[in-house]
Motif scaffolding. Structure first.
Motif, PDB file in Angstrom:
ATOM      1  N   CYS A  61      -8.820   1.386   3.330  1.00 30.18           N
ATOM      2  CA  CYS A  61      -8.780   0.023   4.404  1.00 30.18           C
ATOM      3  C   CYS A  61      -8.439   0.446   5.789  1.00 30.18           C
ATOM      4  O   CYS A  61      -8.084   1.029   6.147  1.00 30.18           O
ATOM      5  CB  CYS A  61      -7.974  -1.706   4.144  1.00 30.18           C
ATOM      6  N   TRP A  62      -9.501  -0.193   7.127  1.00 35.10           N
ATOM      7  CA  TRP A  62      -9.043   0.210   8.120  1.00 35.10           C
ATOM      8  C   TRP A  62      -7.733  -0.242   8.458  1.00 35.10           C
ATOM      9  O   TRP A  62      -7.319  -0.229   9.819  1.00 35.10           O
ATOM     10  CB  TRP A  62      -9.849  -0.205   9.220  1.00 35.10           C
ATOM     11  N   ASN A  63      -7.000  -1.752   7.947  1.00 34.06           N
ATOM     12  CA  ASN A  63      -5.866  -2.094   7.697  1.00 34.06           C
ATOM     13  C   ASN A  63      -5.087  -1.040   7.286  1.00 34.06           C
ATOM     14  O   ASN A  63      -4.663  -1.433   6.297  1.00 34.06           O
ATOM     15  CB  ASN A  63      -5.859  -3.712   7.481  1.00 34.06           C
ATOM     16  N   ASP A  64      -4.296   0.068   7.665  1.00 37.68           N
ATOM     17  CA  ASP A  64      -4.036   0.856   6.772  1.00 37.68           C
ATOM     18  C   ASP A  64      -1.958   1.262   7.235  1.00 37.68           C
ATOM     19  O   ASP A  64      -2.175   0.743   8.211  1.00 37.68           O
ATOM     20  CB  ASP A  64      -4.755   2.138   6.507  1.00 37.68           C
ATOM     21  N   PRO A  65      -1.183   1.699   6.668  1.00 36.64           N
ATOM     22  CA  PRO A  65      -0.500   1.821   7.016  1.00 36.64           C
ATOM     23  C   PRO A  65       0.105   3.277   6.650  1.00 36.64           C
ATOM     24  O   PRO A  65       0.519   3.564   6.362  1.00 36.64           O
ATOM     25  CB  PRO A  65       1.095   1.836   6.388  1.00 36.64           C
ATOM     26  N   LEU A  66      -1.244   3.906   8.228  1.00 36.50           N
ATOM     27  CA  LEU A  66      -0.813   5.613   7.597  1.00 36.50           C
ATOM     28  C   LEU A  66       0.204   6.292   7.862  1.00 36.50           C
ATOM     29  O   LEU A  66       0.253   7.166   7.717  1.00 36.50           O
ATOM     30  CB  LEU A  66      -1.798   5.999   8.382  1.00 36.50           C
ATOM     31  N   TRP A  67       0.583   6.054   8.944  1.00 33.27           N
ATOM     32  CA  TRP A  67       1.970   6.759   9.461  1.00 33.27           C
ATOM     33  C   TRP A  67       3.085   6.413   9.095  1.00 33.27           C
ATOM     34  O   TRP A  67       4.282   7.371   8.180  1.00 33.27           O
ATOM     35  CB  TRP A  67       2.653   6.135  11.173  1.00 33.27           C
ATOM     36  N   GLU A  68       3.737   4.918   7.984  1.00 36.21           N
ATOM     37  CA  GLU A  68       4.560   4.673   7.174  1.00 36.21           C
ATOM     38  C   GLU A  68       4.497   6.576   6.216  1.00 36.21           C
ATOM     39  O   GLU A  68       5.141   6.055   5.150  1.00 36.21           O
ATOM     40  CB  GLU A  68       4.366   3.441   7.191  1.00 36.21           C
ATOM     41  N   MET A  80       6.511   8.878   4.465  1.00 38.55           N
ATOM     42  CA  MET A  80       7.211   8.999   2.837  1.00 38.55           C
ATOM     43  C   MET A  80       7.021   9.801   1.775  1.00 38.55           C
ATOM     44  O   MET A  80       7.230  10.125   0.592  1.00 38.55           O
ATOM     45  CB  MET A  80       6.990   7.612   2.019  1.00 38.55           C
ATOM     46  N   LEU A  81       5.992  10.298   2.208  1.00 34.53           N
ATOM     47  CA  LEU A  81       5.254  11.121   0.652  1.00 34.53           C
ATOM     48  C   LEU A  81       4.607  12.759   1.228  1.00 34.53           C
ATOM     49  O   LEU A  81       5.246  13.489   2.655  1.00 34.53           O
ATOM     50  CB  LEU A  81       3.732  10.918   0.114  1.00 34.53           C
ATOM     51  N   ASP A  82       4.979  13.575   0.533  1.00 32.59           N
ATOM     52  CA  ASP A  82       5.428  15.109   0.510  1.00 32.59           C
ATOM     53  C   ASP A  82       3.929  15.916   0.490  1.00 32.59           C
ATOM     54  O   ASP A  82       3.367  17.004   0.407  1.00 32.59           O
ATOM     55  CB  ASP A  82       6.020  15.734  -0.128  1.00 32.59           C
ATOM     56  N   ILE A  83       2.384  14.469   0.411  1.00 34.76           N
ATOM     57  CA  ILE A  83       1.381  15.011   0.172  1.00 34.76           C
ATOM     58  C   ILE A  83       0.784  14.384   1.182  1.00 34.76           C
ATOM     59  O   ILE A  83       1.225  13.628   1.972  1.00 34.76           O
ATOM     60  CB  ILE A  83       0.653  14.595  -1.759  1.00 34.76           C
ATOM     61  N   PRO A  84      -0.589  15.007   1.308  1.00 39.45           N
ATOM     62  CA  PRO A  84      -1.959  14.953   1.975  1.00 39.45           C
ATOM     63  C   PRO A  84      -1.769  13.342   1.870  1.00 39.45           C
ATOM     64  O   PRO A  84      -2.345  12.473   0.682  1.00 39.45           O
ATOM     65  CB  PRO A  84      -3.296  15.899   1.791  1.00 39.45           C
ATOM     66  N   VAL A  85      -2.262  12.492   3.736  1.00 38.56           N
ATOM     67  CA  VAL A  85      -2.475  11.179   2.908  1.00 38.56           C
ATOM     68  C   VAL A  85      -3.299  10.787   4.051  1.00 38.56           C
ATOM     69  O   VAL A  85      -3.700  11.496   5.248  1.00 38.56           O
ATOM     70  CB  VAL A  85      -1.406  10.056   3.454  1.00 38.56           C
ATOM     71  N   ALA A  86      -4.430  10.378   4.018  1.00 35.04           N
ATOM     72  CA  ALA A  86      -5.400  10.032   4.978  1.00 35.04           C
ATOM     73  C   ALA A  86      -6.054   8.586   4.555  1.00 35.04           C
ATOM     74  O   ALA A  86      -5.895   7.947   4.201  1.00 35.04           O
ATOM     75  CB  ALA A  86      -7.226  11.110   4.495  1.00 35.04           C
ATOM     76  N   MET A 140       0.451  -1.352   0.122  1.00 34.55           N
ATOM     77  CA  MET A 140       0.070  -0.019   0.154  1.00 34.55           C
ATOM     78  C   MET A 140       0.949   1.032  -0.379  1.00 34.55           C
ATOM     79  O   MET A 140       0.516   2.374  -1.326  1.00 34.55           O
ATOM     80  CB  MET A 140      -1.427  -0.582   1.511  1.00 34.55           C
ATOM     81  N   VAL A 141       1.896   1.338   0.840  1.00 33.60           N
ATOM     82  CA  VAL A 141       2.471   2.551   0.815  1.00 33.60           C
ATOM     83  C   VAL A 141       3.629   2.755  -0.727  1.00 33.60           C
ATOM     84  O   VAL A 141       3.497   4.030  -0.949  1.00 33.60           O
ATOM     85  CB  VAL A 141       3.611   1.928   2.087  1.00 33.60           C
TER      86      VAL A 141
END
Length: 262
Positions: A80-87, A91-97, A61-62
């Motif tokens: 997905c609720w099973n997500d690598p949000l902080w990872e 890595m990204l310079d754009i918003p991740v939700a 996913m990342v």
């Protein structure tokens, strides 16, 4: 504004009715002028009901999120609720939700204490871990994440594309009534797919109560729109201190290369 929704699985042909309905339902909810594209993983095992399986899937996913940024998207949505949000945020310079964090933050503005009803006990464990990590334990009920019984499977998901009131809603409401009795005044649907299917038929609250049942996916996606808008007008995407501090590009590239990701 260009947004990319990343599914946690490959495009399983057996679920085409689901994909079509989800894409139509969620796509119709974004603001005028917003382009929303959906991407599937190339090599997903299609299973996240295990801490280790989720860990494996998170890498993919990342990687998909990194590619979306390279392709010019303004924001990435982890579907997905099973997500690598902080990872992904690291890595990204754009918003991740994510479905989870953004819908939980929305729930704080809707009521005093929320609960999440999800699709399996293993998924419940993973979501409760996130609640603790996000520091939201004081705004939900005791045992804040609970699963429908029996667990969700392919047959239930496909049935819900046309008749969620037949099996899924009774299973949801059986758990919701327990949560309400223990103080929940907002119920979040703890699956990225069932929420839009419920909203599509106009199901918005637990029968016989004033407690809303929230389509977490659509609410979280609308939050991503706001996150991108804030970034565009303020220039602030995320903190780059502490957890999200800059990392050595060569070292990350070496790690990705060692796993065959580059």
């Amino acid at each position: 504004m260009k947004l990319c929704w990343i599914h946690p699985t490959g495009r399983n042909a057996a679920l085409e009715p689901l994909w079509n309905i989800i894409h139509q339902s969620v796509g119709a909810a974004v603001a005028p002028g917003v382009q929303l594209d959906f991407r599937f993983l190339d090599n997903s095992g299609g299973f996240t009901r295990s801490l280790y399986a989720e860990h494996l899937n998170s890498v993919l996913m990342v990687e998909a999120a990194i590619q979306a940024q390279a392709d010019g998207y303004d924001g990435v949505f982890l579907g997905c609720w099973n997500d690598p949000l902080w990872e992904a945020r690291e890595m990204l310079d754009i918003p991740v939700a994510s479905v989870g964090e953004q819908s939980m933050l929305a729930a704080l503005a809707m009521g005093q204490r929320f609960a999440v009803i999800t699709v399996s006990d293993k998924t419940a464990v993973a979501i409760e871990r996130d609640i603790v990590g996000y520091g939201l334990s004081e705004r939900c009920i005791r045992q804040p994440v609970r699963s429908i019984q029996p667990f969700s499977n392919l047959e239930l998901l496909l049935e819900a594309t046309h008749s969620p009131q037949t099996s899924f809603i009774p299973r949801l409401e059986a758990v919701a009534q327990q949560c309400i009795a223990e103080g929940a005044d907002v119920i979040l649907v703890g699956c990225a797919y069932y929420g839009p299917l419920l909203r599509r038929i106009g199901y918005r609250q637990v029968t016989g109560t004033q407690v809303p049942v929230v389509d977490s996916s659509t609410v979280a996606l609308k939050y991503l729109e706001a996150m991108v808008g804030i970034a565009q007008c303020s220039g602030v995407v995320k903190s780059t201190a502490n957890l999200f501090a800059g990392i050595d590009a060569a070292s990350i590239a070496q790690a990705r290369r060692a796993l065959g990701l580059l």
